[in-house]
Design a protein around this motif. Structure first.
Motif, PDB file in Angstrom:
ATOM      1  N   UNK A   1      11.454   8.014  11.250  1.00  0.00           N
ATOM      2  CA  UNK A   1      10.862   7.261  10.125  1.00  0.00           C
ATOM      3  C   UNK A   1       9.778   6.329  10.658  1.00  0.00           C
ATOM      4  N   UNK A   2      10.074   5.663  11.775  1.00  0.00           N
ATOM      5  CA  UNK A   2       9.104   4.719  12.351  1.00  0.00           C
ATOM      6  C   UNK A   2       7.831   5.433  12.790  1.00  0.00           C
ATOM      7  N   UNK A   3       8.002   6.623  13.382  1.00  0.00           N
ATOM      8  CA  UNK A   3       6.822   7.398  13.822  1.00  0.00           C
ATOM      9  C   UNK A   3       5.946   7.724  12.608  1.00  0.00           C
ATOM     10  N   UNK A   4       6.587   8.114  11.503  1.00  0.00           N
ATOM     11  CA  UNK A   4       5.811   8.416  10.284  1.00  0.00           C
ATOM     12  C   UNK A   4       5.093   7.159   9.790  1.00  0.00           C
ATOM     13  N   UNK A   5       5.778   6.013   9.850  1.00  0.00           N
ATOM     14  CA  UNK A   5       5.162   4.766   9.372  1.00  0.00           C
ATOM     15  C   UNK A   5       4.006   4.338  10.279  1.00  0.00           C
ATOM     16  N   UNK A   6       4.155   4.574  11.601  1.00  0.00           N
ATOM     17  CA  UNK A   6       3.048   4.260  12.519  1.00  0.00           C
ATOM     18  C   UNK A   6       1.864   5.186  12.208  1.00  0.00           C
ATOM     19  N   UNK A   7       2.171   6.452  11.924  1.00  0.00           N
ATOM     20  CA  UNK A   7       1.094   7.399  11.572  1.00  0.00           C
ATOM     21  C   UNK A   7       0.356   6.910  10.320  1.00  0.00           C
ATOM     22  N   UNK A   8       1.081   6.325   9.381  1.00  0.00           N
ATOM     23  CA  UNK A   8       0.437   5.806   8.163  1.00  0.00           C
ATOM     24  C   UNK A   8      -0.577   4.721   8.489  1.00  0.00           C
ATOM     25  N   UNK A   9      -0.201   3.815   9.415  1.00  0.00           N
ATOM     26  CA  UNK A   9      -1.136   2.754   9.823  1.00  0.00           C
ATOM     27  C   UNK A   9      -2.375   3.384  10.461  1.00  0.00           C
ATOM     28  N   UNK A  10      -2.119   4.345  11.357  1.00  0.00           N
ATOM     29  CA  UNK A  10      -3.235   4.951  12.089  1.00  0.00           C
ATOM     30  C   UNK A  10      -4.125   5.796  11.174  1.00  0.00           C
ATOM     31  N   UNK A  11      -3.535   6.408  10.139  1.00  0.00           N
ATOM     32  CA  UNK A  11      -4.361   7.123   9.151  1.00  0.00           C
ATOM     33  C   UNK A  11      -5.335   6.142   8.507  1.00  0.00           C
ATOM     34  N   UNK A  12      -4.795   5.025   8.036  1.00  0.00           N
ATOM     35  CA  UNK A  12      -5.660   4.042   7.364  1.00  0.00           C
ATOM     36  C   UNK A  12      -6.744   3.539   8.308  1.00  0.00           C
ATOM     37  N   UNK A  13      -6.340   3.173   9.520  1.00  0.00           N
ATOM     38  CA  UNK A  13      -7.333   2.673  10.494  1.00  0.00           C
ATOM     39  C   UNK A  13      -8.418   3.714  10.758  1.00  0.00           C
ATOM     40  N   UNK A  14      -7.994   4.978  10.891  1.00  0.00           N
ATOM     41  CA  UNK A  14      -8.950   6.029  11.253  1.00  0.00           C
ATOM     42  C   UNK A  14      -9.942   6.293  10.128  1.00  0.00           C
ATOM     43  N   UNK A  15      -9.436   6.324   8.884  1.00  0.00           N
ATOM     44  CA  UNK A  15     -10.361   6.537   7.754  1.00  0.00           C
ATOM     45  C   UNK A  15     -11.299   5.348   7.627  1.00  0.00           C
ATOM     46  N   UNK A  16     -10.794   4.154   7.869  1.00  0.00           N
ATOM     47  CA  UNK A  16     -11.675   2.971   7.817  1.00  0.00           C
ATOM     48  C   UNK A  16     -12.770   3.075   8.880  1.00  0.00           C
ATOM     49  N   UNK A  17     -12.360   3.460  10.093  1.00  0.00           N
ATOM     50  CA  UNK A  17     -13.343   3.538  11.197  1.00  0.00           C
ATOM     51  C   UNK A  17     -14.389   4.603  10.935  1.00  0.00           C
ATOM     52  N   UNK A  18     -13.914   5.795  10.521  1.00  0.00           N
ATOM     53  CA  UNK A  18     -14.860   6.914  10.393  1.00  0.00           C
ATOM     54  C   UNK A  18     -15.649   6.891   9.091  1.00  0.00           C
TER      55      UNK A  18
ATOM     56  N   UNK B   1     -11.705   7.361  -3.496  1.00  0.00           N
ATOM     57  CA  UNK B   1     -11.005   6.070  -3.603  1.00  0.00           C
ATOM     58  C   UNK B   1     -11.340   5.224  -2.371  1.00  0.00           C
ATOM     59  N   UNK B   2     -11.849   4.029  -2.597  1.00  0.00           N
ATOM     60  CA  UNK B   2     -12.237   3.185  -1.453  1.00  0.00           C
ATOM     61  C   UNK B   2     -11.179   2.159  -1.096  1.00  0.00           C
ATOM     62  N   UNK B   3     -10.289   1.842  -2.054  1.00  0.00           N
ATOM     63  CA  UNK B   3      -9.281   0.795  -1.818  1.00  0.00           C
ATOM     64  C   UNK B   3      -7.877   1.364  -1.902  1.00  0.00           C
ATOM     65  N   UNK B   4      -7.104   1.085  -0.859  1.00  0.00           N
ATOM     66  CA  UNK B   4      -5.723   1.589  -0.819  1.00  0.00           C
ATOM     67  C   UNK B   4      -4.872   0.589  -0.048  1.00  0.00           C
ATOM     68  N   UNK B   5      -3.637   0.447  -0.492  1.00  0.00           N
ATOM     69  CA  UNK B   5      -2.672  -0.378   0.252  1.00  0.00           C
ATOM     70  C   UNK B   5      -1.425   0.464   0.439  1.00  0.00           C
ATOM     71  N   UNK B   6      -0.961   0.560   1.683  1.00  0.00           N
ATOM     72  CA  UNK B   6       0.273   1.321   1.898  1.00  0.00           C
ATOM     73  C   UNK B   6       1.330   0.448   2.568  1.00  0.00           C
ATOM     74  N   UNK B   7       2.595   0.784   2.271  1.00  0.00           N
ATOM     75  CA  UNK B   7       3.706   0.016   2.836  1.00  0.00           C
ATOM     76  C   UNK B   7       4.316   0.734   4.032  1.00  0.00           C
ATOM     77  N   UNK B   8       4.409   0.020   5.137  1.00  0.00           N
ATOM     78  CA  UNK B   8       5.096   0.541   6.323  1.00  0.00           C
ATOM     79  C   UNK B   8       6.462  -0.084   6.402  1.00  0.00           C
ATOM     80  N   UNK B   9       6.864  -0.486   7.624  1.00  0.00           N
ATOM     81  CA  UNK B   9       8.179  -1.103   7.807  1.00  0.00           C
ATOM     82  C   UNK B   9       8.213  -1.796   9.162  1.00  0.00           C
ATOM     83  N   UNK B  10       9.043  -2.833   9.268  1.00  0.00           N
ATOM     84  CA  UNK B  10       9.134  -3.559  10.548  1.00  0.00           C
ATOM     85  C   UNK B  10       9.755  -2.701  11.651  1.00  0.00           C
ATOM     86  N   UNK B  11      10.308  -1.535  11.295  1.00  0.00           N
ATOM     87  CA  UNK B  11      10.890  -0.670  12.344  1.00  0.00           C
ATOM     88  C   UNK B  11       9.814   0.031  13.162  1.00  0.00           C
TER      89      UNK B  11
END
Ligand code: NDP
Ligand code: F7E
Length: 327
Positions: free
Chosen positions: A140-157, A103-113
């Motif tokens: 919860x916020x730590x998990x949501x930050x991890x979600x952002x970093x997962x996406x960024x990392x897969x995009x980079x690598x 899968x090349x396209x994904x959108x995930x929802x985080x949170x303002x927290x």
């Protein structure tokens, strides 16, 4: 051309449901979409092997991740282990197994927290990781930050196109109206409604009433999610700094919890007193997000708060009456 297969994770939830309705409307308007959904009973997203099997057999073209362990300040504060564990597992499984299935396209929802507790308001995307988090929802916020970093990392690598949107506090049809575990808006709609029906002369709201929150209707959120998912990649990347790939989604204005309670009282027809309960946590005092980036890309919220609450109350009344009938 083959139909575009889109998997909406969390379609029975408030946001996933709204996204699914908008995708179904596009389908009815002639867009060639194949919409895939699974409830948590059919597919537990914390189960790595089950998610791997599902992704390999479905091989969607796009994944929209709106499944998560979600709740208000009390639920976050009471069940921190579930909030961090389930959200990390869901994100790791869905993002990694989507990648493994091509899968090349994904959108995930985080949170303002995700943003630090004491940060200049409104909070810009680059405020991420500049300070300590609000304790009531840090796991919860730590998990949501991890979600952002997962996406960024897969995009980079791997060169994938995995995007993240960071919503402010959401509300609308399909919300959770649990008296303790819900967010403030559904909790107040239910409490003021019940107080009016029972002829009570006082409603108590949690905390001091002084914190400010920004609210966005779920239909606006669904529209913004599909807008971001559909942006040309060059535009999405042009508008994100390196290592900062998430985009805030909000209404652009906030209210105090006391003013929100007055508005809910008006809409539900409650005419008594509003009292505060300082023994309950306030949480962060303000978390207005800066929506400049998304506005520059061409999207703005359109549902005014009072109208949105009134529509949500109408929806709640219909559910309430159905529940009463089925009892
Ligand atoms: N509501 C809000 O105010 C805000 C929400 N968000 C984010 O938006 C997203 C959607 O939230 P919202 O719609 O409000 O949440 P809901 O609680 O309404 O819906 C969440 C959905 O996630 C699914 N889910 C939860 N755990 C699992 C699991 N283990 N396996 C499979 N599915 C699971 C549930 O599926 P099922 O019904 O089948 O059990 C449920 O329908 C989340 O990422 C949330 O963090 C961000 C900011 C504010
Ligand atoms: C979306 C966001 O949601 C959570 O954060 P929160 O914004 O603090 O969420 P909340 O909606 O529960 O509360 C907002 C404010 O409202 C006050 N308040 C008054 N009376 C009630 C009440 O009756 N219920 C609730 N829940 N709050 C009340 C409450 O004391 C607080 O000051 C995160 O944990 C995290 O999940 C997250 O990202």
């Amino acid at each position: 051309m083959a139909k575009r297969k889109v998997y909406v994770a969390g379609h029975r939830g408030m946001v996933g449901g709204a996204i699914l309705r908008q995708l179904q409307a596009r389908q009815e308007a002639g867009e060639d979409l194949d919409l895939v959904t699974r409830s948590s009973a059919e597919l537990d997203l914390t189960d790595q092997a089950a998610v791997a099997d599902f992704m390999q057999s479905e091989k969607p073209d796009q994944v929209i991740l709106a499944a998560a362990k979600v709740g208000g300040i009390h639920a976050n504060n009471t069940y921190p282990a579930q909030f961090i564990y389930e959200n990390l597992m869901i994100e790791c499984n869905v993002i990694h197994q989507a990648f493994a299935a091509g899968v090349l396209n994904l959108l995930q929802l985080g949170s303002s927290c995700i943003y630090p507790k004491a940060v200049p308001q409104p909070m810009r995307e680059d405020a991420l990781l500049t300070g300590t988090l609000e304790p009531t929802n840090e796991p919860y916020a730590i998990a949501k930050i991890a979600g952002i970093k997962l996406c960024e990392s897969y995009n980079r690598q791997y060169g994938t196109d995995y995007r993240s949107v960071m919503p402010t506090n959401l509300y609308g049809p399909g919300d959770n109206f649990h008296p303790e575990n819900s967010h403030v808006l559904p909790a107040l709609i239910r409490r003021f409604h019940e107080a009016r029906l029972q002829g009570r002369d006082e409603v108590v709201i949690w905390g001091s009433g002084e914190p400010r929150r920004e609210f966005l209707h779920v239909d606006d959120m669904a529209e913004a999610s599909l807008f971001v998912a559909g942006l040309d990649r060059a535009i999405y990347d042009d508008n994100t700094q390196p290592m900062l790939s998430h985009i805030n989604v909000g209404s652009g204005s906030d209210v105090t919890i006391l003013d929100l309670a007055r508005l809910v009282a008006k809409i539900t027809g409650f005419e008594g007193r509003i009292a505060t309960d300082p023994s309950k946590p306030d949480g962060t005092m303000r978390k207005l997000i800066d929506v400049t980036r998304l506005a520059d890309m061409g999207w703005r919220a359109s549902i005014p708060l009072e109208q949105g609450i009134a529509e949500t109350y109408d929806w709640y009344l219909k559910q309430d009456q159905e529940n009463l009938k089925s009892k």
